[in-house]
Design a protein around this motif. Sequence first.
Motif: not given
Length: 344
Positions: A183-189, A157-171
């Motif tokens: 990356e900083g916000i992805a780690t924050y999430m 779930f940590n992985l999903a939260a981190h990469e999910g931020w990238h997924q969200y901003t990409q779209l």
Amino acid sequence: MRAIILLLCTTLAGCSTPPPEPLSRVDRSRAAPSVTAPVSSVRNVEPWKFAGTQGQTIRTDHYRIFTTATRPILVKRLPGFLEASLMHYRTSLTDAALPSPPVKLDTYVMHTRGQWASLTRALMRERAPLYLRIQRGGFAASGRGVYRDLGDLNDTFNLAAHEGWHQYTQLTFKSRLPSYLEEGIATYMEGFNWQPRQPDTPIFRPWANMERFRALRTAAQARRLLSLPELISTTPQELIHRDQDMALVWYAQVWALVHFLNEGNNGRFNADFNRMLSDAANGTLNRSASRFQNLSESTDRSTSLFDRYFSASAAELDLAYQRFIARVVAPGGQNAIVAGVSPL
């Protein structure tokens, strides 16, 4: 590892990749912010097969989840966790909610690394070797999240939260954030706990991140911290080739930087940080920065954006940032991180 944004138009081996699915007409995510997203957020479940392996497609308000995962607790918690993550992305760092994604977010969670690797080859084709270097993790590319069950539930779930931020901003974001903020916000999430009385429901606590805290504390004790100008002008990819440990320090420091911009110096930088994120979402990031000074092609974009948005340059803020880190990793800081509260 941050995924490289690629445009994909492909058919998966053993299954078809359906076209993007629009959100329902009613955008429920505009309701009052909350960290909860119960399992009732599931709207539909259908069979799905990948390369002969039976799985399922789970639809929620904002996600289309394709999974071959077999652990009941993972499958049960995943839809609500993703919906809660999206709410966290949109509301935790800005006064007004960031935009809802334009289509449902396609997220793949595979049972084994072999299945994940096969899916990665089918999706990424000639770029697959880059992603197959990931031994334990996943990635986001072109608004798709591609993960696997890591064995440890919280790690998955940590992985999903981190990469999910990238997924969200990409779209969703119309301007690309500089690497240190993306990356900083992805780690924050990443930081979260499960509610004791509702164990399927996450509580997002950005300070609750022992992995980043330990790396930050170790680097501070060894006097290996990067200065703020160094931090924002480099990328983890550059550091990996020189020193893998420093790449981990970089991630820990950008995690600390987002906390610093969000609450450091009694919130002095929060309004500028808020505006920078909003401008990235609506596509005016570079135009807003150019109001202060024209962006030069020869000037590093990350440093230029930082110096133009915040009330002082990165060099001028370095001392305050280093003092912020010193307070975070001071004796007693770990107890606060374990509790998921600010150590300040």
